[in-house]
Design a protein around this motif. Structure first.
Motif, PDB file in Angstrom:
ATOM      1  N   SER A  67      43.867  45.166  46.849  1.00  0.00           N
ATOM      2  CA  SER A  67      42.972  46.152  46.234  1.00  0.00           C
ATOM      3  C   SER A  67      42.995  46.108  44.708  1.00  0.00           C
ATOM      4  CB  SER A  67      43.344  47.562  46.700  1.00  0.00           C
ATOM      5  OG  SER A  67      43.124  47.713  48.080  1.00  0.00           O
ATOM      6  N   TRP A 120      39.848  45.139  42.969  1.00  0.00           N
ATOM      7  CA  TRP A 120      38.600  45.870  43.216  1.00  0.00           C
ATOM      8  C   TRP A 120      37.762  46.040  41.954  1.00  0.00           C
ATOM      9  CZ3 TRP A 120      35.090  46.636  46.519  1.00  0.00           C
ATOM     10  CH2 TRP A 120      34.179  47.698  46.392  1.00  0.00           C
ATOM     11  N   TRP A 150      44.420  51.335  37.884  1.00  0.00           N
ATOM     12  CA  TRP A 150      44.329  50.835  39.255  1.00  0.00           C
ATOM     13  C   TRP A 150      45.046  49.497  39.425  1.00  0.00           C
ATOM     14  CZ3 TRP A 150      42.997  53.024  43.680  1.00  0.00           C
ATOM     15  CH2 TRP A 150      42.695  52.218  44.790  1.00  0.00           C
ATOM     16  N   LEU A 189      35.854  54.062  43.974  1.00  0.00           N
ATOM     17  CA  LEU A 189      36.218  53.433  45.238  1.00  0.00           C
ATOM     18  C   LEU A 189      35.002  53.160  46.115  1.00  0.00           C
ATOM     19  CD1 LEU A 189      39.474  55.415  46.048  1.00  0.00           C
ATOM     20  CD2 LEU A 189      39.174  53.334  44.690  1.00  0.00           C
ATOM     21  N   TYR A 240      30.721  51.565  41.958  1.00  0.00           N
ATOM     22  CA  TYR A 240      31.683  51.794  40.869  1.00  0.00           C
ATOM     23  C   TYR A 240      31.107  51.426  39.500  1.00  0.00           C
ATOM     24  CZ  TYR A 240      36.098  50.849  38.225  1.00  0.00           C
ATOM     25  OH  TYR A 240      37.101  50.786  37.298  1.00  0.00           O
ATOM     26  N   GLY A 298      33.634  51.077  51.868  1.00  0.00           N
ATOM     27  CA  GLY A 298      34.676  51.344  50.889  1.00  0.00           C
ATOM     28  C   GLY A 298      35.398  52.622  51.268  1.00  0.00           C
ATOM     29  N   ASN A 299      35.541  53.536  50.308  1.00  0.00           N
ATOM     30  CA  ASN A 299      36.023  54.892  50.612  1.00  0.00           C
ATOM     31  C   ASN A 299      34.809  55.795  50.684  1.00  0.00           C
ATOM     32  OD1 ASN A 299      38.563  53.748  50.237  1.00  0.00           O
ATOM     33  ND2 ASN A 299      39.393  55.616  49.348  1.00  0.00           N
TER      34      ASN A 299
END
Length: 402
Positions: A66, A69, A84, A176, A180, A388-389
């Motif tokens: 991740s 990302w 992140w 997320l 983004y 994704g989220n």
């Protein structure tokens, strides 16, 4: 296996998961799962079947992926990307183990059990605020203050800060989603605000030592070889953001599932002990974390497919947990006995906060089902992209008060 037997990835189905209109629950994903164990994507490969996801979560030639990302999203700088790429979840090996040991005490089962009465009191207090109206925005009036209040209890923060912290977490959570890059300015501004708040908390705990999670981290930071100043702030930001964003989204997805299956909601109201399996079933069918990411540390072959070093591999928890090769029936059923889902990941990077997430969502669903009868949508539900989220940003509902 000979070189001739290694399959070309060109033969694999393709899923454009970078498209904001792409849905993790689409027929295209189901067709790809029927056709092959994985699919090509703009980011790398997507693993679609249960057994393969289970194996790849612990594959020795895959690391946590991740951390890339932001780069996959076309973002190469900014406050969120820096955090992140360097915080606990993006580390490997001894660094990951060291940072995880620092955070473990805040998420122990014993501690979570001691907080259950607080979860119940918070849930009841929030429901009291809208129960007589027979309607509410479930996200704004319940899931946001509940998820944030739980983190406030866990970390020793004042509940009065919930609105500000929920807004920050909501803006950071845009990072997320596949959108983004579009929302980077909002994401970075929120990240900077949360770091500023973390710095205030550290200064307060240094002046007035405490026994809570943040106080423990501040004591560890007294020896900066054990926990550096930056790692201290990164850990606090992760604890606040991670706990709020995922629980808020998952509870909203839970309500949506139960509204679509009213007989299951009635069953939960009659049998509150089903709340815990209900959490697991919701996370199987509608997880907020729809994929878990890994990256190949060296070139290897799996299922006849060569996976070059550096390849990003998304493990689709959403499609894996409805794989008909493993699940005899995939209908939403809170009484069914299931194999474990992958909503909390797995292996070394298994979600650190899974005990608290399971605990607070169990208590919330138990009380909601007893106090809100016949919930139904009462206006337009606003959603994040369905990959994704994911989750709802607004969910107006109506109900009959118990």
């Amino acid at each position: 296996m000979t070189q001739q037997e290694i399959l070309s990835t060109d033969a694999l189905p393709y899923l454009d998961i970078a498209d904001a209109d792409f849905s993790i629950r689409s027929q295209a994903v189901l067709d790809a799962r029927d056709a092959a164990w994985c699919a090509r994507t703009p980011y790398g490969l997507a693993v679609l079947r249960y057994d393969d996801v289970q194996k790849m979560l612990r594959h020795p030639k895959l690391r946590q992926g991740s951390y890339r990302w932001p780069a996959h999203s076309g973002v190469t700088g900014g406050a969120f990307a820096r955090w992140w790429e360097q915080m606990l979840l993006s580390q490997e090996g001894s660094e990951h183990a060291r940072l995880r040991r620092m955070a473990n005490p805040a998420f122990s089962p014993k501690l979570i059990s001691s907080l259950i009465p607080k979860f119940q009191a918070l849930a009841n207090r929030l429901i009291d605020g809208f129960a007589e109206k027979g309607e509410c925005d479930f996200i704004a009036e319940f899931t946001e203050p509940y998820a944030t209040g739980v983190i406030c209890d866990l970390l020793g923060l004042p509940f009065e800060k919930w609105r500000e912290l929920a807004d920050i977490a909501g803006d950071m959570g845009l990072a997320l989603a596949v959108s983004y890059k579009r929302d980077q300015a909002t994401v970075d501004a929120a990240t900077e605000r949360l770091f500023a708040y973390a710095e205030e908390l550290v200064a307060l705990r240094r002046a007035e030592p405490s026994e809570d999670f943040i106080g423990m981290l501040v004591r560890a930071n007294a020896d900066t070889d054990q926990l550096s100043d930056q790692e201290l702030l990164d850990m606090i930001v992760l604890a606040i953001f991670g706990g709020i964003d995922t629980t808020r989204n998952q509870l909203g997805l839970a309500m949506a599932m139960f509204i679509e299956h009213p007989e299951q909601w009635a069953l939960l109201a009659e049998q509150p002990d089903l709340a815990r399996p209900a959490v697991e079933e919701v996370m199987r069918v509608r997880p907020t974390v729809t994929w878990v990411t890994r990256e190949a540390t060296e070139t290897f072959t799996y299922n006849g497919t060569e996976i070059p070093q550096g390849t990003t591999v998304h493990l689709f928890s959403q499609s894996a947990a409805s794989d008909p090769a493993v699940f005899e029936t995939t209908d939403f059923d809170i009484t069914a006995k299931r194999k474990p889902h992958f909503g909390f990941g797995g292996g070394t990077h298994h979600c650190l906060g899974h005990f608290i997430a399971r605990g607070d969502m169990t208590e919330a669903l138990k009380l909601l089902a007893q106090r809100l009868k016949n919930p139904r949508f009462n206006g337009e539900v606003l959603w994040l992209p369905d990959s994704g989220n994911t989750g709802a940003t607004a969910m107006p509902i109506a109900f009959d008060a118990a």
